[in-house]
Write a protein that holds these residues in place. Sequence first.
Motif, PDB file in Angstrom:
ATOM      1  N   ASP A 318       0.831  -1.210   0.000  1.00 27.07           N
ATOM      2  CA  ASP A 318       0.000   0.000   0.000  1.00 27.07           C
ATOM      3  C   ASP A 318       0.867   1.262   0.000  1.00 27.07           C
ATOM      4  O   ASP A 318       0.551   2.239  -0.684  1.00 27.07           O
ATOM      5  CB  ASP A 318      -0.925   0.003   1.224  1.00 27.07           C
ATOM      6  N   GLN A 321       2.319   1.677  -3.489  1.00 30.11           N
ATOM      7  CA  GLN A 321       1.307   2.166  -4.430  1.00 30.11           C
ATOM      8  C   GLN A 321       1.063   3.651  -4.235  1.00 30.11           C
ATOM      9  O   GLN A 321       0.913   4.405  -5.201  1.00 30.11           O
ATOM     10  CB  GLN A 321       0.017   1.376  -4.250  1.00 30.11           C
ATOM     11  N   ALA A 322       1.013   4.087  -2.969  1.00 27.36           N
ATOM     12  CA  ALA A 322       0.791   5.508  -2.695  1.00 27.36           C
ATOM     13  C   ALA A 322       1.989   6.345  -3.123  1.00 27.36           C
ATOM     14  O   ALA A 322       1.837   7.453  -3.648  1.00 27.36           O
ATOM     15  CB  ALA A 322       0.500   5.709  -1.208  1.00 27.36           C
ATOM     16  N   GLU A 327      -2.460   8.022  -5.076  1.00 26.23           N
ATOM     17  CA  GLU A 327      -3.190   7.558  -3.902  1.00 26.23           C
ATOM     18  C   GLU A 327      -2.658   8.229  -2.637  1.00 26.23           C
ATOM     19  O   GLU A 327      -1.484   8.605  -2.554  1.00 26.23           O
ATOM     20  CB  GLU A 327      -3.077   6.039  -3.758  1.00 26.23           C
TER      21      GLU A 327
END
Length: 449
Positions: A318, A321-322, A327
């Motif tokens: 996560d 991805q951010a 995101e």
Amino acid sequence: MTILLFILGVLFVAVGIAVSIALHEVGHLLPAKAFKVRVTQYMIGFGPTVFSRTRGETEYGVKALPLGGYVSMVGMFPPNKEAAEDGTVRKSSTGMFQQLATEARQAETDRLVEGDENRVFYKLPIYKRIIIMLGGPLMNLLIGVVLFAVLLMGFGTAQTTTTLASVNQCVISAEQQAATGQTECTAEDPAAPAYEAGLLPGDTITVFDGREVTSWDELSSWIRDAAGRSVPLTYVRDGEERQTSITPLLTERPVVGEDGTAQTDEDGKYLTQEVGFIGVGAEQALVNQPASAVLPAVGENLVNIGGVVINLPQRLVDVAQAAFSSEERDPNGPMSVVGVGRIAGEISSQDVIPVESRVATLIGLVGSVNLALFVFNLIPLLPLDGGHVAGALWEGLRRRVAKLFHRQDPGPFDMARMLPVTYAVAVLLMGMGALLIYADIVKPVSLFN
């Protein structure tokens, strides 16, 4: 001034973490010396030595890279079984990893001097080895408990009081707010019960419907249940006790969760409920907590940290991805010391927050970091402390099984065999650190958007 406060916040946490790391290593050092193991080095950091001084048989110093610390004890690995009578070691033909372990054992043997025969780590009883390796994490746990005690008992926690922070002049229904975005009162809006009763910001409600008010939650529940009924109310203004009557209005209000946020249904619409409402907001204040509240708070924090560690692979995905997309970062996800420092700086530079609250938050931040170090170091993988504990427990199990079945003692567990795993985990930890530092620079977690 804001920049100076930001820097002071970063320095506060940086020094706090540095001291925590130093005390973590003291947690290993003291039991090692108590059990007569020869400790050659106590170092804070890695890389080239910046400063050191030898006291007795131990060199104490600081390294250039402030990324941790270590205590070096002799005899971490048992000697080579492949050693010849003259002390030389035959080259292993079983592969690169076996040769790596052989060389590591030989390096440990070369460090020994006369008198070390019974002062090596691997010859200690299993329980003593476990005590030494758990000393570091337990020191972090102790620091965390102490800092949380200072935070809760000395500063207190923010709690809603029965003193009014705001009094609404009118009542705007949830439907009106959702449909028109109305926030200001109009002539058509009914007056708020508290405004009609003459209450003002700063008033402290002490008695409601003949019952003494001891908490805001208690008062809120009584107000919700008293819709449409006129009840007597006592409050204090400027030190003087006054009385009035109030009729809570039955109205639709948003359903609020335990975290204080409005709840929504599956379609994203806000949930509402019909309750009694008087149109006031309450002040918050730091309230000192008893000693009995410290351990439950620490336990809750440990459970949350444990959840992050258990789901660490997904959490790192996560974060990645951010970091490489648009995101947003999860504010409850993992972060590096860079991110922690940035959070500390943001908190310190907020002039609207009282100084006492800022200091309390920074203390809590350092306390949480120590609890995170405690949990993380218990992971049963080398080179973490939990890996050494797991090795000692495995050795104990092997010896107990051998004794149970009247077999020959298998001897000490050769931790050198785990070096390939150690290096692999070390590479993963460095990669994780690099990812988190990068994410904390390009997509930092921010408490104040």
